[in-house]
Design a protein around this motif. Structure first.
Motif, PDB file in Angstrom:
ATOM      1  N   GLY A 181       0.558  -1.364   0.343  1.00  0.00           N
ATOM      2  CA  GLY A 181       0.148   0.266   0.324  1.00  0.00           C
ATOM      3  C   GLY A 181       0.435   1.454   0.317  1.00  0.00           C
ATOM      4  O   GLY A 181       0.338   2.515   0.281  1.00  0.00           O
ATOM      5  N   THR A 182       2.299   1.192  -0.299  1.00  0.00           N
ATOM      6  CA  THR A 182       3.260   2.421  -0.505  1.00  0.00           C
ATOM      7  C   THR A 182       4.185   2.344  -1.697  1.00  0.00           C
ATOM      8  O   THR A 182       3.258   1.641  -2.964  1.00  0.00           O
ATOM      9  CB  THR A 182       3.657   2.434   1.216  1.00  0.00           C
ATOM     10  N   ALA A 183       4.402   3.507  -2.301  1.00  0.00           N
ATOM     11  CA  ALA A 183       4.725   3.557  -3.691  1.00  0.00           C
ATOM     12  C   ALA A 183       6.058   2.720  -3.244  1.00  0.00           C
ATOM     13  O   ALA A 183       6.051   2.168  -4.711  1.00  0.00           O
ATOM     14  CB  ALA A 183       5.332   5.118  -3.515  1.00  0.00           C
ATOM     15  N   ILE A 184       6.584   2.607  -2.599  1.00  0.00           N
ATOM     16  CA  ILE A 184       8.010   1.848  -2.760  1.00  0.00           C
ATOM     17  C   ILE A 184       8.084   0.312  -2.908  1.00  0.00           C
ATOM     18  O   ILE A 184       8.248  -0.462  -2.873  1.00  0.00           O
ATOM     19  CB  ILE A 184       8.699   2.403  -1.648  1.00  0.00           C
ATOM     20  N   GLY A 185       6.922  -0.040  -1.389  1.00  0.00           N
ATOM     21  CA  GLY A 185       5.946  -1.035  -2.050  1.00  0.00           C
ATOM     22  C   GLY A 185       5.449  -2.147  -2.592  1.00  0.00           C
ATOM     23  O   GLY A 185       5.783  -2.607  -3.305  1.00  0.00           O
ATOM     24  N   ARG A 186       4.933  -0.864  -3.993  1.00  0.00           N
ATOM     25  CA  ARG A 186       4.217  -1.104  -4.862  1.00  0.00           C
ATOM     26  C   ARG A 186       5.138  -1.517  -6.229  1.00  0.00           C
ATOM     27  O   ARG A 186       5.496  -2.447  -7.049  1.00  0.00           O
ATOM     28  CB  ARG A 186       3.032   0.020  -5.319  1.00  0.00           C
ATOM     29  N   ALA A 187       6.294  -0.649  -5.868  1.00  0.00           N
ATOM     30  CA  ALA A 187       7.453  -0.590  -6.905  1.00  0.00           C
ATOM     31  C   ALA A 187       7.910  -1.824  -6.766  1.00  0.00           C
ATOM     32  O   ALA A 187       8.930  -2.680  -7.516  1.00  0.00           O
ATOM     33  CB  ALA A 187       7.751   0.437  -6.930  1.00  0.00           C
ATOM     34  N   ALA A 188       8.241  -2.453  -5.931  1.00  0.00           N
ATOM     35  CA  ALA A 188       8.960  -3.234  -5.541  1.00  0.00           C
ATOM     36  C   ALA A 188       8.202  -4.671  -6.334  1.00  0.00           C
ATOM     37  O   ALA A 188       8.261  -5.851  -6.106  1.00  0.00           O
ATOM     38  CB  ALA A 188       8.819  -3.726  -3.861  1.00  0.00           C
ATOM     39  N   VAL A 189       6.962  -4.497  -5.474  1.00  0.00           N
ATOM     40  CA  VAL A 189       5.794  -6.006  -6.401  1.00  0.00           C
ATOM     41  C   VAL A 189       6.025  -5.789  -7.757  1.00  0.00           C
ATOM     42  O   VAL A 189       6.113  -7.083  -8.302  1.00  0.00           O
ATOM     43  CB  VAL A 189       4.597  -5.428  -5.498  1.00  0.00           C
ATOM     44  N   ALA A 190       5.860  -4.980  -8.569  1.00  0.00           N
ATOM     45  CA  ALA A 190       5.590  -4.774  -9.512  1.00  0.00           C
ATOM     46  C   ALA A 190       7.489  -5.349  -9.999  1.00  0.00           C
ATOM     47  O   ALA A 190       7.090  -6.676 -11.062  1.00  0.00           O
ATOM     48  CB  ALA A 190       4.922  -3.406  -9.950  1.00  0.00           C
ATOM     49  N   ALA A 191       8.503  -5.100  -9.399  1.00  0.00           N
ATOM     50  CA  ALA A 191      10.219  -5.555 -10.047  1.00  0.00           C
ATOM     51  C   ALA A 191       9.976  -7.417  -9.716  1.00  0.00           C
ATOM     52  O   ALA A 191      10.532  -7.865 -10.479  1.00  0.00           O
ATOM     53  CB  ALA A 191      11.112  -4.576  -9.570  1.00  0.00           C
ATOM     54  N   TYR A 192       9.110  -7.395  -8.479  1.00  0.00           N
ATOM     55  CA  TYR A 192       9.342  -8.773  -8.432  1.00  0.00           C
ATOM     56  C   TYR A 192       9.173  -9.656  -9.025  1.00  0.00           C
ATOM     57  O   TYR A 192       9.349 -10.949  -8.946  1.00  0.00           O
ATOM     58  CB  TYR A 192       9.961  -9.046  -6.809  1.00  0.00           C
ATOM     59  N   ALA A 193       7.394  -9.507  -9.299  1.00  0.00           N
ATOM     60  CA  ALA A 193       6.886 -10.543 -10.363  1.00  0.00           C
ATOM     61  C   ALA A 193       7.129 -10.494 -10.917  1.00  0.00           C
ATOM     62  O   ALA A 193       7.174 -11.802 -11.229  1.00  0.00           O
ATOM     63  CB  ALA A 193       5.276  -9.314  -9.652  1.00  0.00           C
ATOM     64  N   HIS A 195      10.097 -10.116 -12.632  1.00  0.00           N
ATOM     65  CA  HIS A 195      11.439 -10.451 -12.199  1.00  0.00           C
ATOM     66  C   HIS A 195      11.079 -12.602 -12.473  1.00  0.00           C
ATOM     67  O   HIS A 195      11.759 -13.105 -13.064  1.00  0.00           O
ATOM     68  CB  HIS A 195      12.545 -10.568 -11.306  1.00  0.00           C
ATOM     69  N   SER A 196      10.072 -12.873 -11.561  1.00  0.00           N
ATOM     70  CA  SER A 196       9.409 -13.945 -11.264  1.00  0.00           C
ATOM     71  C   SER A 196       8.779 -14.771 -11.904  1.00  0.00           C
ATOM     72  O   SER A 196       8.762 -15.745 -11.714  1.00  0.00           O
ATOM     73  CB  SER A 196       8.912 -14.509  -9.431  1.00  0.00           C
ATOM     74  N   GLY A 197       7.920 -13.703 -12.796  1.00  0.00           N
ATOM     75  CA  GLY A 197       7.770 -14.155 -14.291  1.00  0.00           C
ATOM     76  C   GLY A 197       6.591 -15.098 -13.264  1.00  0.00           C
ATOM     77  O   GLY A 197       5.645 -15.737 -14.021  1.00  0.00           O
ATOM     78  N   VAL A 198       5.456 -13.830 -13.124  1.00  0.00           N
ATOM     79  CA  VAL A 198       4.527 -14.295 -12.233  1.00  0.00           C
ATOM     80  C   VAL A 198       3.718 -12.920 -12.026  1.00  0.00           C
ATOM     81  O   VAL A 198       3.840 -11.711 -12.173  1.00  0.00           O
ATOM     82  CB  VAL A 198       3.886 -15.182 -11.259  1.00  0.00           C
ATOM     83  N   SER A 199       2.075 -12.997 -12.005  1.00  0.00           N
ATOM     84  CA  SER A 199       1.300 -11.639 -12.171  1.00  0.00           C
ATOM     85  C   SER A 199       1.559 -11.224 -10.389  1.00  0.00           C
ATOM     86  O   SER A 199       1.995 -12.014  -9.362  1.00  0.00           O
ATOM     87  CB  SER A 199      -0.286 -12.254 -12.103  1.00  0.00           C
ATOM     88  N   GLU A 200       1.911 -10.204 -10.435  1.00  0.00           N
ATOM     89  CA  GLU A 200       1.383  -9.358  -8.807  1.00  0.00           C
ATOM     90  C   GLU A 200       0.470 -10.191  -7.900  1.00  0.00           C
ATOM     91  O   GLU A 200       0.705  -9.274  -6.990  1.00  0.00           O
ATOM     92  CB  GLU A 200       0.496  -8.030  -9.495  1.00  0.00           C
ATOM     93  N   LEU A 204       1.467 -11.537  -4.608  1.00  0.00           N
ATOM     94  CA  LEU A 204       1.286 -11.004  -3.309  1.00  0.00           C
ATOM     95  C   LEU A 204       1.087 -11.727  -2.766  1.00  0.00           C
ATOM     96  O   LEU A 204       0.831 -11.769  -1.088  1.00  0.00           O
ATOM     97  CB  LEU A 204      -0.123 -10.118  -3.476  1.00  0.00           C
ATOM     98  N   THR A 205       0.100 -13.819  -2.865  1.00  0.00           N
ATOM     99  CA  THR A 205      -0.354 -14.060  -2.715  1.00  0.00           C
ATOM    100  C   THR A 205       0.992 -15.233  -1.584  1.00  0.00           C
ATOM    101  O   THR A 205       0.485 -15.266  -0.743  1.00  0.00           O
ATOM    102  CB  THR A 205      -1.334 -15.001  -3.160  1.00  0.00           C
ATOM    103  N   GLN A 206       1.967 -14.564  -2.291  1.00  0.00           N
ATOM    104  CA  GLN A 206       2.964 -15.340  -1.831  1.00  0.00           C
ATOM    105  C   GLN A 206       3.858 -15.467  -0.776  1.00  0.00           C
ATOM    106  O   GLN A 206       3.842 -15.671   0.677  1.00  0.00           O
ATOM    107  CB  GLN A 206       4.489 -15.782  -3.250  1.00  0.00           C
TER     108      GLN A 206
END
Length: 246
Positions: A181-193, A195-200, A204-206
């Protein structure tokens, strides 16, 4: 005379800082949110009547000394920092890699040293909000994880110095898990999703239960009330709450 119940939240206008400032304001007493962006602070005071604000650069020389002298807080919560540049190591340059060293670590250093040198009153508490990346690393955010680990280190140094000098000031670090729910958190989720080849959504479920600015605020206010004798040097903060680290 100083107010007997004052909290200064450095970086209190957005994200985790906003959640923390709002939580302290709800408890009564005096809460002061410090941030550089006057627009976000104005929005915050409109939403949280009675909250005081200071437009200031927390990383500028003299800011910590000035505001600590002005408000003589019982609690200081350091949340301010820069958004990391999200990219693999080979796609970073030194300027992008070091952004959190020049911001997050600098702010922690300046406020911790000011707290020791002025010093804060006996019984005061300084809480430095770092990141869970300090433990697990963060290969897509340059020097972010190392900077956050250094925040934890220097908070421990400050605690040791306060004890040796008999200042009666508590220092502790909180390492939150990702906060989507923060700008940094959203950017990290988008980048790592990506990178992992999965949806955001799948990423998040992981992560399991999600930490929010509101739940973080509740946890930090709880920590502010922990007896000094029971206070740990650092805590991991997840959706399940605070867990002392050894």
């Amino acid at each position: 005379m100083p107010d007997s119940n004052t909290t200064v939240v450095v970086g209190g206008s957005r994200g985790l800082g906003r959640g923390i400032a709002t939580a302290f304001a709800a408890l009564g007493g005096r809460t002061v949110a410090v941030a550089r962006d006057a627009t976000h602070l104005t929005e915050l005071t409109a939403a949280v009547p009675g909250l005081r604000t200071e437009v200031a650069d927390a990383g500028a020389k003299g800011t910590a000394e000035r505001l600590l002298a002005q408000y003589e807080p019982d609690r200081v919560v350091l949340v301010a920092g820069a958004a990391p540049h999200m990219a693999p190591l080979a796609q970073q340059n030194w300027e992008s890699f070091s952004v959190n060293w020049e911001s997050d670590v600098r702010i922690a250093f300046l406020w911790l040293t000011a707290s020791l040198l002025q010093p804060l009153r006996p019984g005061s508490r300084v809480i430095v909000v770092s990141s869970g990346a300090a433990l697990a690393g963060s290969p897509l955010s340059g020097g972010y994880a190392g900077a956050k680990a250094t925040q934890r280190f220097i908070t421990t140094y400050a605690s040791d110095e306060a004890k040796r000098a008999g200042l009666g000031i508590d220092f502790t670090t909180v390492l939150p898990r990702p906060v989507p729910g923060t700008a940094i958190g959203r950017a990290a989720v988008a980048a790592y999703a990506a990178h992992s080849g999965v949806s955001e959504e799948a990423y998040l479920t992981q992560l399991g239960g999600l930490l929010t600015p509101e739940s973080a605020g509740a946890a930090i206010t709880e920590l502010a009330g922990v007896d000094s004798a029971e206070l740990a040097g650092s805590y991991l903060l997840s959706a399940a709450g605070l867990k002392p680290l050894t």
